[in-house]
Design an enzyme around this catalytic site. Sequence first.
Site, PDB file in Angstrom:
ATOM      1  N   ASP A   1      37.038  37.528  38.347  1.00 28.25           N
ATOM      2  CA  ASP A   1      35.609  37.323  38.599  1.00 28.25           C
ATOM      3  C   ASP A   1      34.918  36.779  37.350  1.00 28.25           C
ATOM      4  O   ASP A   1      33.721  36.504  37.360  1.00 28.25           O
ATOM      5  CB  ASP A   1      34.939  38.595  39.125  1.00 28.25           C
ATOM      6  CG  ASP A   1      35.040  39.766  38.164  1.00 28.25           C
ATOM      7  OD1 ASP A   1      35.691  39.633  37.103  1.00 28.25           O
ATOM      8  OD2 ASP A   1      34.465  40.833  38.478  1.00 28.25           O
ATOM      9  N   SER A   2      35.704  36.572  36.263  1.00 30.87           N
ATOM     10  CA  SER A   2      35.192  35.831  35.103  1.00 30.87           C
ATOM     11  C   SER A   2      34.850  34.399  35.511  1.00 30.87           C
ATOM     12  O   SER A   2      34.186  33.682  34.761  1.00 30.87           O
ATOM     13  CB  SER A   2      36.221  35.822  33.968  1.00 30.87           C
ATOM     14  OG  SER A   2      37.499  35.456  34.441  1.00 30.87           O
TER      15      SER A   2
ATOM     16  N   ASP B   1      40.359  39.157  41.952  1.00 33.12           N
ATOM     17  CA  ASP B   1      39.393  40.225  41.698  1.00 33.12           C
ATOM     18  C   ASP B   1      38.500  40.458  42.907  1.00 33.12           C
ATOM     19  O   ASP B   1      37.964  39.502  43.486  1.00 33.12           O
ATOM     20  CB  ASP B   1      38.473  39.832  40.524  1.00 33.12           C
ATOM     21  CG  ASP B   1      38.939  40.413  39.211  1.00 33.12           C
ATOM     22  OD1 ASP B   1      39.619  41.451  39.212  1.00 33.12           O
ATOM     23  OD2 ASP B   1      38.605  39.812  38.161  1.00 33.12           O
TER      24      ASP B   1
ATOM     25  N   LYS C   1      42.619  42.974  42.602  1.00 31.29           N
ATOM     26  CA  LYS C   1      42.357  43.825  41.429  1.00 31.29           C
ATOM     27  C   LYS C   1      40.946  44.363  41.563  1.00 31.29           C
ATOM     28  O   LYS C   1      40.060  43.660  42.053  1.00 31.29           O
ATOM     29  CB  LYS C   1      42.496  43.015  40.131  1.00 31.29           C
ATOM     30  CG  LYS C   1      42.083  43.798  38.878  1.00 31.29           C
ATOM     31  CD  LYS C   1      42.549  43.132  37.592  1.00 31.29           C
ATOM     32  CE  LYS C   1      41.623  42.083  37.038  1.00 31.29           C
ATOM     33  NZ  LYS C   1      40.248  42.541  36.738  1.00 31.29           N
TER      34      LYS C   1
ATOM     35  N   GLU D   1      41.496  46.777  29.217  1.00 24.68           N
ATOM     36  CA  GLU D   1      40.698  45.792  28.486  1.00 24.68           C
ATOM     37  C   GLU D   1      39.975  46.432  27.301  1.00 24.68           C
ATOM     38  O   GLU D   1      39.286  47.440  27.449  1.00 24.68           O
ATOM     39  CB  GLU D   1      39.668  45.144  29.447  1.00 24.68           C
ATOM     40  CG  GLU D   1      38.802  44.104  28.749  1.00 24.68           C
ATOM     41  CD  GLU D   1      38.049  43.185  29.698  1.00 24.68           C
ATOM     42  OE1 GLU D   1      38.246  43.255  30.921  1.00 24.68           O
ATOM     43  OE2 GLU D   1      37.241  42.380  29.187  1.00 24.68           O
TER      44      GLU D   1
HETATM   45  O1  KIV Z   1      37.917  38.532  35.421  1.00 24.88           O
HETATM   46  C1  KIV Z   1      38.793  38.446  34.538  1.00 24.88           C
HETATM   47  O2  KIV Z   1      39.090  37.356  34.007  1.00 24.88           O
HETATM   48  C2  KIV Z   1      39.477  39.665  34.142  1.00 24.88           C
HETATM   49  C3  KIV Z   1      40.368  39.602  32.942  1.00 24.88           C
HETATM   50  C4  KIV Z   1      39.544  39.576  31.718  1.00 24.88           C
HETATM   51  C5  KIV Z   1      41.351  40.687  32.916  1.00 24.88           C
HETATM   52  O3  KIV Z   1      39.310  40.669  34.751  1.00 24.88           O
END
Ligand code: KIV
Length: 272
Positions: free
Chosen positions: A52-53, A91, A121, A190
Site C-alpha cells: 500500500d506504499s 496489502d 498482507k 519493520e
Molecule cells: O507497503 C509496503 O511497501 C510495505 C513494505 C514497506 C513492507 O508494507
Amino acid sequence: MSTGAANAKRVTTHTLQEMKAQGQRISMLTAYDYSLARLVDGAGVDVILVGDSASNVMAGHETTLPITLDQMIYHAAGVVRGSSRALIVVDLPFGTYQGNSKGALNSAIRIMKESGAHAVKLEGGREVITSIQRILTAGIPVMGHLGLTPQSIYKFGTYVVRAKEEEEAERLRSDARLLEEAGCFAIVLEKIPAKLAKEVATSVSIPVIGIGAGNGVDGQVLVLHDMLGINKEFNPRFLRRYADLHQVITDAVSSYITDVRSLDFPNADEQY
Ligand code: KIV
C-alpha cells in the site's frame, strides 16, 4: 523476460518455508505495475509485494491511508500479469480489515479473485487476529506485519524506530507468536532494533522478512522506487540505493527536450 527466471517454477509459501529451513535468505521487493513487475520478476526476486506504499510512491499521498481496495486490485492485477516466478503478496488497504472480520474476508477474497495474486498482507497483531483467522479459513495465505505499521501513523505520530522499550518489545514478541499460531505463512518486521528482530526470527518457525530490522532475519524487503533511487527525498538509515534513476531519468528527459527544441529529433532515420 530477461534472465534465469523464465520457465522457473512459481515460488510458493512452501518454498519460503523451505528457504528458511535451509538458511537461504528471501528477497522481496515492491512493485505496483506490469512493466516493473516484469523486470523485478525477471531478475529473480522471490516475493513481489504490491504494497500500500503505492499510495505514496504511485499516487503521491503523504500516507498509506487513502489508497482503496479497487486501486490495490488494479495495481495487483498488472503485477500478476507481469510475473511468472515470484510469489505475489498484496496489502489489504487501511479500513478494509480492521474491526470487522467478515469485511476482512470479503476484501481478501476480492483481491485473490480479481487480481490473481497469491496471498495478502495486513498490519497488526492481537487487534486484528480475528480478521486474520477468518481470512485463513478461506484458504488465503496471510503475511503479518509488525513493528512500524504505517497505517497506524496517526496513532504513533512519527515514523521513528519501534519497540525500543521492553514493554513494546514484549508485546511484539507475543504478537509474532500469535501470528505464527494463527497460521500466517510469514511476518514482515519493520523498523525495529536488529537484536529484537533476530530474536523473533529465531523463535518462530515461519519466515521473518525485515525492513530496517537488521540482518538476523530470514529475508529483506525494500520499496522498489526507494532502492532504485527514483525518490531523492526519502533517506532512512536502512535504505541502500542500488541505482540513481532520478539522475538517469532526468538526464534522459533533458536530452529529449533539447533534441526536440533543436529539431535534432526526429532525424531522417526516425521518420517514414
Ligand atoms: O507497503 C509496503 O511497501 C510495505 C513494505 C514497506 C513492507 O508494507
